[in-house]
Design a protein around this motif. Structure first.
Motif, PDB file in Angstrom:
ATOM      1  N   ARG A   1      44.574  90.041 -36.070  1.00  0.00           N
ATOM      2  CA  ARG A   1      43.391  89.763 -35.265  1.00  0.00           C
ATOM      3  C   ARG A   1      42.442  88.893 -36.088  1.00  0.00           C
ATOM      4  NH1 ARG A   1      44.297  95.368 -33.800  1.00  0.00           N
ATOM      5  NH2 ARG A   1      44.580  95.577 -31.541  1.00  0.00           N
ATOM      6  N   PRO A   2      41.531  88.165 -35.421  1.00  0.00           N
ATOM      7  CA  PRO A   2      40.578  87.340 -36.187  1.00  0.00           C
ATOM      8  C   PRO A   2      39.793  88.141 -37.216  1.00  0.00           C
ATOM      9  CG  PRO A   2      40.541  86.685 -33.894  1.00  0.00           C
ATOM     10  CD  PRO A   2      41.436  87.895 -33.972  1.00  0.00           C
ATOM     11  N   GLY A   3      39.380  89.365 -36.856  1.00  0.00           N
ATOM     12  CA  GLY A   3      38.642  90.184 -37.812  1.00  0.00           C
ATOM     13  C   GLY A   3      39.468  90.593 -39.007  1.00  0.00           C
ATOM     14  N   GLN A   4      40.770  90.765 -38.809  1.00  0.00           N
ATOM     15  CA  GLN A   4      41.655  91.121 -39.919  1.00  0.00           C
ATOM     16  C   GLN A   4      41.931  89.915 -40.803  1.00  0.00           C
ATOM     17  OE1 GLN A   4      44.809  92.586 -37.489  1.00  0.00           O
ATOM     18  NE2 GLN A   4      44.058  94.709 -37.464  1.00  0.00           N
ATOM     19  N   ALA A   5      42.118  88.741 -40.187  1.00  0.00           N
ATOM     20  CA  ALA A   5      42.396  87.540 -40.979  1.00  0.00           C
ATOM     21  C   ALA A   5      41.193  87.150 -41.826  1.00  0.00           C
ATOM     22  CB  ALA A   5      42.785  86.386 -40.053  1.00  0.00           C
ATOM     23  N   THR A   6      40.011  87.165 -41.241  1.00  0.00           N
ATOM     24  CA  THR A   6      38.809  86.779 -41.985  1.00  0.00           C
ATOM     25  C   THR A   6      38.344  87.883 -42.929  1.00  0.00           C
ATOM     26  OG1 THR A   6      37.456  87.501 -40.103  1.00  0.00           O
ATOM     27  CG2 THR A   6      38.003  85.164 -40.239  1.00  0.00           C
ATOM     28  N   PRO A  49      32.644  83.248 -46.950  1.00  0.00           N
ATOM     29  CA  PRO A  49      33.729  83.608 -46.025  1.00  0.00           C
ATOM     30  C   PRO A  49      33.451  83.099 -44.621  1.00  0.00           C
ATOM     31  CG  PRO A  49      32.354  85.520 -46.475  1.00  0.00           C
ATOM     32  CD  PRO A  49      31.902  84.446 -47.418  1.00  0.00           C
ATOM     33  N   ILE A  50      34.513  82.665 -43.928  1.00  0.00           N
ATOM     34  CA  ILE A  50      34.352  82.275 -42.538  1.00  0.00           C
ATOM     35  C   ILE A  50      34.279  83.539 -41.683  1.00  0.00           C
ATOM     36  CG2 ILE A  50      35.627  80.147 -42.970  1.00  0.00           C
ATOM     37  CD1 ILE A  50      37.951  81.316 -41.386  1.00  0.00           C
ATOM     38  N   THR A  51      33.795  83.410 -40.475  1.00  0.00           N
ATOM     39  CA  THR A  51      33.585  84.557 -39.594  1.00  0.00           C
ATOM     40  C   THR A  51      34.713  84.657 -38.568  1.00  0.00           C
ATOM     41  OG1 THR A  51      32.298  83.263 -38.000  1.00  0.00           O
ATOM     42  CG2 THR A  51      31.098  84.268 -39.848  1.00  0.00           C
ATOM     43  N   PRO A  52      34.875  85.832 -37.938  1.00  0.00           N
ATOM     44  CA  PRO A  52      35.882  85.941 -36.868  1.00  0.00           C
ATOM     45  C   PRO A  52      35.635  84.952 -35.739  1.00  0.00           C
ATOM     46  CG  PRO A  52      35.187  88.119 -37.598  1.00  0.00           C
ATOM     47  CD  PRO A  52      34.284  87.143 -38.286  1.00  0.00           C
ATOM     48  N   ALA A  53      34.372  84.684 -35.402  1.00  0.00           N
ATOM     49  CA  ALA A  53      34.075  83.738 -34.323  1.00  0.00           C
ATOM     50  C   ALA A  53      34.570  82.336 -34.661  1.00  0.00           C
ATOM     51  CB  ALA A  53      32.576  83.715 -34.041  1.00  0.00           C
ATOM     52  N   ALA A  54      34.592  81.994 -35.950  1.00  0.00           N
ATOM     53  CA  ALA A  54      35.044  80.667 -36.358  1.00  0.00           C
ATOM     54  C   ALA A  54      36.521  80.457 -36.014  1.00  0.00           C
ATOM     55  CB  ALA A  54      34.819  80.468 -37.854  1.00  0.00           C
ATOM     56  N   ILE A  55      37.311  81.514 -36.010  1.00  0.00           N
ATOM     57  CA  ILE A  55      38.723  81.369 -35.653  1.00  0.00           C
ATOM     58  C   ILE A  55      38.860  81.044 -34.172  1.00  0.00           C
ATOM     59  CG2 ILE A  55      40.903  82.613 -35.416  1.00  0.00           C
ATOM     60  CD1 ILE A  55      40.460  83.883 -38.039  1.00  0.00           C
ATOM     61  N   GLY A  56      38.049  81.680 -33.343  1.00  0.00           N
ATOM     62  CA  GLY A  56      38.059  81.336 -31.929  1.00  0.00           C
ATOM     63  C   GLY A  56      37.669  79.891 -31.693  1.00  0.00           C
ATOM     64  N   GLU A  57      36.657  79.418 -32.431  1.00  0.00           N
ATOM     65  CA  GLU A  57      36.238  78.018 -32.312  1.00  0.00           C
ATOM     66  C   GLU A  57      37.345  77.080 -32.789  1.00  0.00           C
ATOM     67  OE1 GLU A  57      32.726  77.895 -34.625  1.00  0.00           O
ATOM     68  OE2 GLU A  57      31.540  79.133 -33.239  1.00  0.00           O
ATOM     69  N   LEU A  58      38.051  77.480 -33.859  1.00  0.00           N
ATOM     70  CA  LEU A  58      39.142  76.656 -34.366  1.00  0.00           C
ATOM     71  C   LEU A  58      40.252  76.527 -33.326  1.00  0.00           C
ATOM     72  CD1 LEU A  58      40.711  75.160 -36.606  1.00  0.00           C
ATOM     73  CD2 LEU A  58      41.528  77.405 -37.383  1.00  0.00           C
ATOM     74  N   PHE A  59      40.656  77.634 -32.707  1.00  0.00           N
ATOM     75  CA  PHE A  59      41.723  77.589 -31.710  1.00  0.00           C
ATOM     76  C   PHE A  59      41.312  76.742 -30.511  1.00  0.00           C
ATOM     77  CE2 PHE A  59      44.057  80.404 -34.199  1.00  0.00           C
ATOM     78  CZ  PHE A  59      45.258  80.743 -33.587  1.00  0.00           C
ATOM     79  N   THR A  81      43.897  80.959 -27.032  1.00  0.00           N
ATOM     80  CA  THR A  81      42.987  81.842 -27.754  1.00  0.00           C
ATOM     81  C   THR A  81      43.742  82.559 -28.870  1.00  0.00           C
ATOM     82  OG1 THR A  81      43.433  83.754 -26.332  1.00  0.00           O
ATOM     83  CG2 THR A  81      41.694  82.210 -25.616  1.00  0.00           C
ATOM     84  N   PRO A  82      43.033  83.099 -29.865  1.00  0.00           N
ATOM     85  CA  PRO A  82      43.703  83.877 -30.910  1.00  0.00           C
ATOM     86  C   PRO A  82      44.501  85.047 -30.346  1.00  0.00           C
ATOM     87  CG  PRO A  82      41.489  83.293 -31.607  1.00  0.00           C
ATOM     88  CD  PRO A  82      41.599  82.880 -30.172  1.00  0.00           C
ATOM     89  N   ARG A  83      43.994  85.645 -29.286  1.00  0.00           N
ATOM     90  CA  ARG A  83      44.719  86.771 -28.700  1.00  0.00           C
ATOM     91  C   ARG A  83      46.064  86.332 -28.139  1.00  0.00           C
ATOM     92  NH1 ARG A  83      42.359  90.886 -24.043  1.00  0.00           N
ATOM     93  NH2 ARG A  83      43.834  92.583 -24.414  1.00  0.00           N
ATOM     94  N   MET A  84      46.112  85.147 -27.559  1.00  0.00           N
ATOM     95  CA  MET A  84      47.381  84.615 -27.049  1.00  0.00           C
ATOM     96  C   MET A  84      48.344  84.331 -28.193  1.00  0.00           C
ATOM     97  SD  MET A  84      45.697  82.129 -24.164  1.00  0.00           S
ATOM     98  CE  MET A  84      47.212  81.319 -23.679  1.00  0.00           C
ATOM     99  N   GLY A  85      47.804  83.930 -29.357  1.00  0.00           N
ATOM    100  CA  GLY A  85      48.650  83.736 -30.529  1.00  0.00           C
ATOM    101  C   GLY A  85      49.226  85.041 -31.030  1.00  0.00           C
ATOM    102  N   ARG A  86      48.427  86.102 -31.004  1.00  0.00           N
ATOM    103  CA  ARG A  86      48.912  87.426 -31.418  1.00  0.00           C
ATOM    104  C   ARG A  86      49.987  87.928 -30.445  1.00  0.00           C
ATOM    105  NH1 ARG A  86      47.505  92.266 -34.181  1.00  0.00           N
ATOM    106  NH2 ARG A  86      47.276  94.094 -32.849  1.00  0.00           N
ATOM    107  N   HIS A  87      49.791  87.680 -29.151  1.00  0.00           N
ATOM    108  CA  HIS A  87      50.807  88.047 -28.171  1.00  0.00           C
ATOM    109  C   HIS A  87      52.099  87.285 -28.427  1.00  0.00           C
ATOM    110  CE1 HIS A  87      48.729  90.410 -24.835  1.00  0.00           C
ATOM    111  NE2 HIS A  87      47.816  90.284 -25.782  1.00  0.00           N
ATOM    112  N   ALA A  88      51.983  86.018 -28.833  1.00  0.00           N
ATOM    113  CA  ALA A  88      53.177  85.218 -29.109  1.00  0.00           C
ATOM    114  C   ALA A  88      53.973  85.823 -30.252  1.00  0.00           C
ATOM    115  CB  ALA A  88      52.772  83.782 -29.436  1.00  0.00           C
TER     116      ALA A  88
END
Length: 371
Positions: free
Chosen positions: A191-196, A283-293, A307-314
């Motif tokens: 998840r974005p929170g886990q990655a960041t 450190p970058i924030t979890p929201a930054a990952i959503g903006e990146l995607f 979205t990051p969630r769609m990447g996790r589902h993949a």
């Protein structure tokens, strides 16, 4: 939390502190509970009700939630009728009701709310009406609670990102850090929170990690729940080891060179940090990952937003497509129960076709029986 007169509501404040500290809930979860409880207290105040006894009118609260804005603007209500749109949808109302039920339960335990209040928001029962297999092994009596007030939400499917979409986003990255981020989400399944929230000590990329005091085999990450300054928070309460493949290891190696070229040995202890804009090394924030995607979806010329969630589902679907069992997907996603992994599985059409083709024909079954 304060009321309309800016007086602290002690019971609400105590509830939120307990949610955040004693229960260890994420900051975002605590914030969502605070918003729900504040709406309940506001409704109680504006309708002349004592919130301690307002549970008996929860149905009226649901009507208020659907048609009354919460911003305190000039227009306090929306008149229901043809062409009127509800202020809040079913999902949002259910989330508010969940927060209110937890708040009232907490207040009941602390004897701020009378015990009969729970009967207004929960249907009380025991395990005697359950099958014997579901009653537990100790045979003791247990009380069950079921929410009385809950709207039926339409089922919504979260699609998986296709492998072609992920590759296109990967190729659209302009830095090794962004490529590693895409891999952590769509190939590792974080998840974005886990990655960041990863620290530089969490990846163990050697085949033998025993010199680091770790017995896990092969290259892997340690996903650990921490209180982080960038509000990165692992949803899972437990820590676990996540295996990674050679593509992810290469992504780490390339990012390490890029980071050292930009920051030298400096920067914070977090893994993913600012390299191209100040504050450098933060450190970058979890929201930054959503903006990146979102940016990568546009840059790659995709027909939809990934979205990051769609990447996790993949990631989960790819594991299943490769023959992974449900318990394996569960462990890799960090879920407590195997059933939690089911919504993440989106099998390829080719896998469904193979499953149908594996079913023998009636004649083949007849020949097998004849033997």
């Amino acid at each position: 939390m304060v009321d309309d007169d800016l007086v602290v509501v002690k019971e609400a404040d105590r509830f939120l502190r307990d949610v955040r500290l004693a229960q260890g809930r994420a900051e975002t979860t605590t914030k969502a509970y605070a918003e729900g409880v504040s709406l309940f207290l506001r409704w109680s105040s504006r309708t002349g009700r004592d919130w301690r006894a307002a549970a008996r009118d929860m149905g009226l609260f649901m009507v208020w939630l659907r048609w009354t804005p919460g911003n305190g603007g000039q227009r306090r209500t929306v008149i229901p009728g043809p062409g009127s749109r509800p202020v809040r949808g079913d999902s949002r109302i259910n989330k508010v009701l969940t927060a209110v039920r937890m708040f009232l339960s907490h207040a009941t335990v602390n004897r701020t709310v009378p015990g009969w209040g729970l009967e207004q928001v929960y249907e009380l029962g025991d395990v005697r009406d359950l099958p014997a297999e579901a009653r537990g092994e100790d045979g003791g009596m247990r009380v069950r609670l079921r929410a009385r007030h809950r709207l039926q939400e339409p089922e919504t499917d979260i699609d998986r990102a296709s492998n072609e979409e992920i590759v296109a986003m990967f190729l659209a990255c302009q830095s090794a850090r962004d490529r590693l981020t895409v891999l952590l989400i769509s190939r590792v399944g974080l998840r974005p929170g886990q990655a960041t929230g990863l620290h530089r000590t969490d990846p163990h990329l050697m085949m033998d990690s025993r010199p680091l005091g770790c017995d896990a085999e092969g290259a892997h990450l340690h996903v650990i729940r921490r209180q982080n300054e960038n509000n990165a928070w692992s949803k899972s309460k437990k820590s676990w080891v996540m295996p990674v493949d050679f593509l992810v290891v290469q992504g780490f190696d390339q990012y390490a060179l890029e980071r050292h070229d930009r920051l030298g040995p400096g920067g914070s202890d977090f893994l993913l940090v600012n390299l191209f804009r100040p504050p450098f090394g933060a450190p970058i924030t979890p929201a930054a990952i959503g903006e990146l995607f979102e940016a990568l979806s546009r840059r790659a010329g995709l027909d939809r937003l990934i979205t990051p969630r769609m990447g996790r589902h993949a990631m989960a679907s790819n594991v299943a497509d490769a023959g992974g069992r449900l318990d394996e997907v569960q462990a890799l996603l960090g879920h407590k129960h195997a059933g939690s992994a089911r919504p993440y599985l989106h099998p390829k059409e080719s896998r469904l076709r193979d499953a149908v083709d594996r079913v023998p024909s009636p004649r083949a079954i007849e020949r097998e029986v004849g033997r």
